[in-house]
Scaffold this motif. Structure first.
Motif, PDB file in Angstrom:
ATOM      1  N   PRO A 153       0.789  -1.245   0.000  1.00 52.42           N
ATOM      2  CA  PRO A 153       0.000   0.000   0.000  1.00 52.42           C
ATOM      3  C   PRO A 153       0.813   1.283   0.000  1.00 52.42           C
ATOM      4  O   PRO A 153       0.392   2.271  -0.592  1.00 52.42           O
ATOM      5  CB  PRO A 153      -0.838  -0.131   1.276  1.00 52.42           C
ATOM      6  N   LYS A 154       1.980   1.288   0.647  1.00 50.82           N
ATOM      7  CA  LYS A 154       2.770   2.524   0.691  1.00 50.82           C
ATOM      8  C   LYS A 154       3.241   2.899  -0.711  1.00 50.82           C
ATOM      9  O   LYS A 154       3.183   4.068  -1.111  1.00 50.82           O
ATOM     10  CB  LYS A 154       3.961   2.357   1.628  1.00 50.82           C
ATOM     11  N   ARG A 161      -0.074   9.671  -5.228  1.00 53.34           N
ATOM     12  CA  ARG A 161       0.199  11.072  -4.865  1.00 53.34           C
ATOM     13  C   ARG A 161       0.676  11.858  -6.078  1.00 53.34           C
ATOM     14  O   ARG A 161       0.335  13.029  -6.251  1.00 53.34           O
ATOM     15  CB  ARG A 161       1.261  11.139  -3.762  1.00 53.34           C
ATOM     16  N   ARG A 162       1.443  11.200  -6.933  1.00 53.89           N
ATOM     17  CA  ARG A 162       1.932  11.867  -8.143  1.00 53.89           C
ATOM     18  C   ARG A 162       0.791  12.169  -9.111  1.00 53.89           C
ATOM     19  O   ARG A 162       0.920  13.029  -9.980  1.00 53.89           O
ATOM     20  CB  ARG A 162       3.003  10.996  -8.821  1.00 53.89           C
ATOM     21  N   ARG A 166      -4.581  12.763  -2.395  1.00 55.04           N
ATOM     22  CA  ARG A 166      -4.033  13.331  -1.169  1.00 55.04           C
ATOM     23  C   ARG A 166      -4.505  12.620   0.105  1.00 55.04           C
ATOM     24  O   ARG A 166      -3.833  12.685   1.127  1.00 55.04           O
ATOM     25  CB  ARG A 166      -4.423  14.819  -1.068  1.00 55.04           C
ATOM     26  N   GLU A 167      -5.649  11.973   0.076  1.00 59.56           N
ATOM     27  CA  GLU A 167      -6.202  11.338   1.278  1.00 59.56           C
ATOM     28  C   GLU A 167      -6.202   9.827   1.076  1.00 59.56           C
ATOM     29  O   GLU A 167      -6.656   9.327   0.046  1.00 59.56           O
ATOM     30  CB  GLU A 167      -7.635  11.844   1.503  1.00 59.56           C
ATOM     31  N   PHE A 168      -5.696   9.092   2.067  1.00 54.22           N
ATOM     32  CA  PHE A 168      -5.577   7.642   1.940  1.00 54.22           C
ATOM     33  C   PHE A 168      -6.075   6.940   3.195  1.00 54.22           C
ATOM     34  O   PHE A 168      -5.825   7.388   4.316  1.00 54.22           O
ATOM     35  CB  PHE A 168      -4.109   7.239   1.704  1.00 54.22           C
ATOM     36  N   VAL A 169      -6.789   5.831   2.995  1.00 52.77           N
ATOM     37  CA  VAL A 169      -7.214   4.971   4.094  1.00 52.77           C
ATOM     38  C   VAL A 169      -7.017   3.528   3.648  1.00 52.77           C
ATOM     39  O   VAL A 169      -7.475   3.138   2.573  1.00 52.77           O
ATOM     40  CB  VAL A 169      -8.698   5.185   4.471  1.00 52.77           C
ATOM     41  N   ASP A 185      -0.314   9.089   6.572  1.00 54.18           N
ATOM     42  CA  ASP A 185       1.098   8.794   6.823  1.00 54.18           C
ATOM     43  C   ASP A 185       1.313   7.481   7.563  1.00 54.18           C
ATOM     44  O   ASP A 185       2.454   7.029   7.706  1.00 54.18           O
ATOM     45  CB  ASP A 185       1.750   9.934   7.611  1.00 54.18           C
ATOM     46  N   GLU A 186       0.239   6.873   8.066  1.00 51.05           N
ATOM     47  CA  GLU A 186       0.363   5.590   8.770  1.00 51.05           C
ATOM     48  C   GLU A 186       0.404   4.402   7.811  1.00 51.05           C
ATOM     49  O   GLU A 186       0.672   3.274   8.234  1.00 51.05           O
ATOM     50  CB  GLU A 186      -0.825   5.382   9.710  1.00 51.05           C
ATOM     51  N   ILE A 187       0.120   4.609   6.518  1.00 50.01           N
ATOM     52  CA  ILE A 187       0.019   3.511   5.556  1.00 50.01           C
ATOM     53  C   ILE A 187       1.302   2.672   5.586  1.00 50.01           C
ATOM     54  O   ILE A 187       2.401   3.202   5.399  1.00 50.01           O
ATOM     55  CB  ILE A 187      -0.215   4.051   4.129  1.00 50.01           C
TER      56      ILE A 187
END
Length: 201
Positions: A153-154, A161-162, A166-169, A185-187
């Protein structure tokens, strides 16, 4: 507490076991119309709320505020369930209703319980598999993406992002006892095969 409960696509046989349990446990069940009321009726009485199908934003807001005031006294002191056709997370007014409750009654917790959505019900009724990537839209340009089987996932998030996301879960092993949820940022670098990554621009 207020729970947005998915009632499925309209066939009473397609209610989940969890839906039936919550209908029976609720202090009051609210529904947005006759079809939902009929689905709920075998398990308990319900209170029908007015949710007009209109493009008039002022009228929509007024109805949501009126309905929020009817739901709040139950949700403040017990379990209020709002039964919705399909799934409360797919093109539903439930999130807007929760937004108004959060403004007026910030102590009320809102959550959802999934139901069979129109997307999966459509695939079954039409006899077609939904394999590969596909887009679901109500006519608006897509602003979010869901990636299944997100084992790395990271890396996926960095690539997205490119592209302006901007928002990820990330939800790993959802609804299993060891379910984990990561945000932004926890991904993590690696994840279980049964992981779903959500990204929004």
């Amino acid at each position: 507490m207020l729970v947005g409960l998915g009632l499925g696509p309209g066939n009473p046989d397609l209610l989940t076991l969890r839906a039936v349990r919550l209908l029976r446990e609720a202090d009051t069940v609210f529904v947005p119309g006759r079809i939902a009321a009929d689905l709920v009726a075998p398990y308990r009485d319900s209170v029908m709320l007015d949710f007009p199908m209109t493009g008039d934003e002022e009228k929509i807001r007024s109805c949501l505020e009126t309905n929020a005031e009817k739901i709040a006294p139950v949700a403040q002191n017990g379990l209020a369930v709002f039964g919705i056709l399909g799934d409360p997370n797919f093109f539903s007014t439930f999130s807007r209703l929760c937004g108004i409750l959060a403004e007026r009654y910030p102590g009320i917790e809102c959550r959802t319980e999934p139901g069979i959505s129109s997307i999966t019900a459509f695939a079954s009724a039409a006899g077609i598999p939904l394999a590969g990537g596909f887009v679901v839209s109500d006519g608006a340009p897509p602003s979010a993406l869901i990636r299944l089987k997100a084992r790395h996932p990271k890396k996926i998030a960095e690539d997205l992002r490119r592209d302006g996301y901007r928002e990820f879960v990330l939800v790993e092993r959802m609804f299993f006892p060891d379910m984990k949820i990561y945000r932004d940022d926890e991904i993590p670098v690696k994840s279980d095969y049964m992981s779903v990554l959500y990204a929004r621009r």
